[in-house]
Design a protein around this motif. Structure first.
Motif, PDB file in Angstrom:
ATOM      1  N   CYS A   1       0.804  -1.227   0.000  1.00  0.00           N
ATOM      2  CA  CYS A   1       0.000   0.000   0.000  1.00  0.00           C
ATOM      3  C   CYS A   1       0.833   1.270   0.000  1.00  0.00           C
ATOM      4  O   CYS A   1       0.354   2.323  -0.419  1.00  0.00           O
ATOM      5  CB  CYS A   1      -0.923  -0.012   1.212  1.00  0.00           C
ATOM      6  SG  CYS A   1      -0.119  -0.625   2.698  1.00  0.00           S
TER       7      CYS A   1
ATOM      8  N   ILE B   1      -1.405  -3.567  -6.602  1.00  0.00           N
ATOM      9  CA  ILE B   1      -2.741  -4.151  -6.691  1.00  0.00           C
ATOM     10  C   ILE B   1      -2.928  -4.924  -7.995  1.00  0.00           C
ATOM     11  O   ILE B   1      -3.970  -5.510  -8.223  1.00  0.00           O
ATOM     12  CB  ILE B   1      -3.850  -3.085  -6.548  1.00  0.00           C
ATOM     13  CG1 ILE B   1      -3.693  -1.978  -7.594  1.00  0.00           C
ATOM     14  CG2 ILE B   1      -3.825  -2.482  -5.142  1.00  0.00           C
ATOM     15  CD1 ILE B   1      -4.845  -0.982  -7.607  1.00  0.00           C
TER      16      ILE B   1
ATOM     17  N   SER C   1      -7.395  -2.605  -2.851  1.00  0.00           N
ATOM     18  CA  SER C   1      -7.791  -1.245  -2.486  1.00  0.00           C
ATOM     19  C   SER C   1      -9.251  -1.042  -2.868  1.00  0.00           C
ATOM     20  O   SER C   1      -9.708  -1.545  -3.904  1.00  0.00           O
ATOM     21  CB  SER C   1      -6.901  -0.251  -3.241  1.00  0.00           C
ATOM     22  OG  SER C   1      -7.415   1.060  -3.127  1.00  0.00           O
TER      23      SER C   1
ATOM     24  N   CYS D   1      -5.702  -5.636   3.067  1.00  0.00           N
ATOM     25  CA  CYS D   1      -6.704  -4.585   2.916  1.00  0.00           C
ATOM     26  C   CYS D   1      -7.000  -3.900   4.239  1.00  0.00           C
ATOM     27  O   CYS D   1      -6.525  -4.320   5.294  1.00  0.00           O
ATOM     28  CB  CYS D   1      -7.961  -5.080   2.216  1.00  0.00           C
ATOM     29  SG  CYS D   1      -8.667  -6.551   2.858  1.00  0.00           S
TER      30      CYS D   1
ATOM     31  N   SER E   1      -8.548   3.748   6.153  1.00  0.00           N
ATOM     32  CA  SER E   1      -7.291   4.090   5.488  1.00  0.00           C
ATOM     33  C   SER E   1      -7.137   5.598   5.390  1.00  0.00           C
ATOM     34  O   SER E   1      -8.086   6.305   5.054  1.00  0.00           O
ATOM     35  CB  SER E   1      -7.263   3.492   4.077  1.00  0.00           C
ATOM     36  OG  SER E   1      -6.264   4.126   3.297  1.00  0.00           O
TER      37      SER E   1
ATOM     38  N   PHE F   1      -4.647   4.186  -1.744  1.00  0.00           N
ATOM     39  CA  PHE F   1      -5.002   2.830  -1.297  1.00  0.00           C
ATOM     40  C   PHE F   1      -6.125   2.964  -0.284  1.00  0.00           C
ATOM     41  O   PHE F   1      -5.897   3.228   0.886  1.00  0.00           O
ATOM     42  CB  PHE F   1      -3.788   2.140  -0.672  1.00  0.00           C
ATOM     43  CG  PHE F   1      -3.897   0.641  -0.608  1.00  0.00           C
ATOM     44  CD1 PHE F   1      -3.332  -0.155  -1.590  1.00  0.00           C
ATOM     45  CD2 PHE F   1      -4.583   0.021   0.435  1.00  0.00           C
ATOM     46  CE1 PHE F   1      -3.443  -1.538  -1.540  1.00  0.00           C
ATOM     47  CE2 PHE F   1      -4.700  -1.362   0.489  1.00  0.00           C
ATOM     48  CZ  PHE F   1      -4.118  -2.138  -0.498  1.00  0.00           C
ATOM     49  N   THR F   2      -7.338   2.767  -0.768  1.00  0.00           N
ATOM     50  CA  THR F   2      -8.488   3.099   0.078  1.00  0.00           C
ATOM     51  C   THR F   2      -9.084   1.861   0.743  1.00  0.00           C
ATOM     52  O   THR F   2      -8.799   0.729   0.361  1.00  0.00           O
ATOM     53  CB  THR F   2      -9.574   3.815  -0.751  1.00  0.00           C
ATOM     54  OG1 THR F   2      -9.987   2.932  -1.806  1.00  0.00           O
ATOM     55  CG2 THR F   2      -9.034   5.106  -1.360  1.00  0.00           C
ATOM     56  N   ARG F   3      -9.915   2.123   1.714  1.00  0.00           N
ATOM     57  CA  ARG F   3     -10.525   1.036   2.481  1.00  0.00           C
ATOM     58  C   ARG F   3     -11.482   0.209   1.614  1.00  0.00           C
ATOM     59  O   ARG F   3     -11.997   0.683   0.606  1.00  0.00           O
ATOM     60  CB  ARG F   3     -11.309   1.600   3.661  1.00  0.00           C
ATOM     61  CG  ARG F   3     -12.562   2.347   3.237  1.00  0.00           C
ATOM     62  CD  ARG F   3     -13.289   2.913   4.435  1.00  0.00           C
ATOM     63  NE  ARG F   3     -13.880   1.893   5.278  1.00  0.00           N
ATOM     64  CZ  ARG F   3     -15.110   1.408   5.145  1.00  0.00           C
ATOM     65  NH1 ARG F   3     -15.909   1.843   4.178  1.00  0.00           N
ATOM     66  NH2 ARG F   3     -15.560   0.497   5.966  1.00  0.00           N
TER      67      ARG F   3
END
Ligand SMILES: [Zn+2]
Length: 466
Positions: A93, A100, A127, A160, A164, A169-171
């Motif tokens: 991340c 990814i 992500s 994951c 975040s 790199f999101t939740r």
């Protein structure tokens, strides 16, 4: 090469055994009470030294490529070697682009392969902004074909987040998460989750900030924004979503004992970090007098009372192993002067094994077999590396850390080989000194001489490495 006269820490044995190790072609060829050298065979005298399997740090952020002002593989792996670590597993991340998909992984490899001093494996990431592509149309029961499936042969797990702070790199949502776990199970890889509850942390943060008003925020505000319940709530949800697939789930950097207990009861796995074992939220302040930003991580350290509970859980195996969550930053990012904006992350790859030796094994909190599991054996098994990593046995790679039990180590940020020099462990005196680190039979670190390994020597490891 023969390592002779050392006290070897062998798997499953309750005490050290004085014996010799023969190393041939990077591997341990033989372990016996005495091994006469063959003609011309080099001998290393380890008299008075403890010989451990090289530590495995299964959670580092070496940030390359992308955020190399914070850390890169050369500095990170040098610091690893200094601390007896012979294998690291790097997170997807905190490099750019995040790992990814396969092109990002190949791009990352092209950067880091040239600089790694110790062996390394990688995690793939899932992500929130690219879940559909990661799953590739996989349903809840997993049909695959997406980036997770393409990455699986090259990664030892998928990371994951439930919360975040990273734009790149999101939740994942909870529904996404359930599908990710199903797909990971199908692919035979664990899912590593940053488990803090977004709803809880968002609400707590707003409440704490409102209560403080225009007054200067204090470190207790940050600690209050991410309390124990934020972690237990997220872990409970994750276990519910992974129901029937708990063995695929791994919770990273657990700082709350109750969260670790939930994980254990459900049959998932988890790790903790040295900072959760060493510090409590009380160590942040009072204002200006204590550690402050040097201790800021996410999750935050909890009350001091958690520490002994976490030690007991680590001793019993309810917490599977230690990881550093090594995530340094620049001095400017750390010393922003604001509890909310100061970078959350600390260097730790080089201090974790020495800390665990001193405060765990030497102090008698951990038995020798548990110390070996917590520092290398259990992580090797969890991430598909145990055919050749994580124990001193014939056939395994000759990864070794020598420790002089009579010496002391004073942790000084200025002497870390990481780019990050700000550590909450500053000034701590530990029992024992790592005097040498060997990766596949080659010395990469020798106390007096420092780093003696070559950048690029580190080998890329994949699941099932044999
Ligand atoms: Zn991390």
């Amino acid at each position: 090469m023969i390592v002779k006269n050392g006290l070897l820490a062998l798997p499953g044995e309750s005490d050290y055994r004085r014996a010799s190790i023969r190393v041939r072609d990077e591997r341990i060829a033989e372990i016996a009470e005495s091994l006469p050298p063959l003609q011309g065979e080099e001998e290393i005298d380890a008299s008075g030294l403890l010989v451990f399997p090289g530590a495995i740090d299964p959670h580092v952020h070496f940030d390359e490529p992308g955020f190399t002002s914070r850390e890169d593989f050369l500095h990170g792996s040098s610091e690893a070697a200094r601390g007896g670590v012979t294998t690291v597993i790097d997170m997807p991340c905190t490099s750019l682009p995040p790992v990814i998909d396969l092109p990002a992984l190949e791009n990352k490899l092209s950067h880091i392969s040239k600089s790694a001093l110790v062996d390394f494996a990688l995690y793939g990431g899932v992500s929130g902004h690219a879940v559909a592509k990661s799953l590739g149309g996989a349903g809840i029961d997993g049909s695959g074909g997406g980036d997770m499936a393409k990455l699986a042969p090259k990664v030892v797990g998928f990371k994951c987040y439930f919360i975040s702070g990273m734009e790149s790199f999101t939740r994942v949502t909870r529904e996404d998460f359930a599908r990710v776990v199903a797909e990971a199970e199908r692919l035979g890889r664990p899912v590593l989750l940053h488990a803090e509850d977004l709803d809880y942390v968002t609400a707590a943060t707003a409440r704490v900030k409102a209560a403080r008003g225009s007054a200067k925020p204090e470190w207790s505000d940050y600690a209050d924004s991410r309390p124990e319940a934020a972690e237990t709530t997220a872990v409970a949800a994750a276990l519910a979503l992974a129901r029937g697939r708990e063995s695929t789930l791994h919770i990273v950097h657990v700082g709350t004992a109750a969260a670790a207990e939930l994980v254990r009861e459900a049959g998932a796995t988890c790790e903790t970090c040295a900072h959760y074992l060493a510090f409590g939220r009380e160590d942040f302040g009072p204002e200006g007098a204590a550690l402050g930003a040097a201790l800021k991580t996410a999750p935050v350290v909890k009350g001091r009372a958690e520490r002994e509970k976490l030690w007991r859980l680590l001793a019993s195996g309810s917490i599977d192993f230690l990881a550093s969550d090594h995530a340094p930053c620049t001095r400017e990012e750390k010393e922003s002067g604001d509890v909310w904006t100061a970078y959350g992350g600390i260097p730790g790859v080089g201090t974790g094994f020495p800390y665990l030796y001193s405060e765990g094994l030497a102090r008698g909190r951990l038995t020798l077999p548990r110390f070996l599991e917590a520092s290398s054996g259990a992580a090797a098994k969890r991430y598909g590396l145990s055919a050749r990593k994580g124990a001193l046995v014939p056939g395994h790679d000759a990864d070794m850390a020598f420790v002089d039990p009579k010496g002391n180590t004073r942790i000084e940020g200025s002497r870390l080989l990481s780019k990050g020099r700000i550590t909450p462990f500053e000034g701590m005196i530990l029992a024992g000194v790592v005097t040498a680190t060997f990766v596949r039979g080659r010395p990469v670190y020798e106390g007096a001489r420092g780093i003696v390994g070559e950048p690029g020597y580190g080998r890329f490891l994949t699941w099932g490495y044999a």
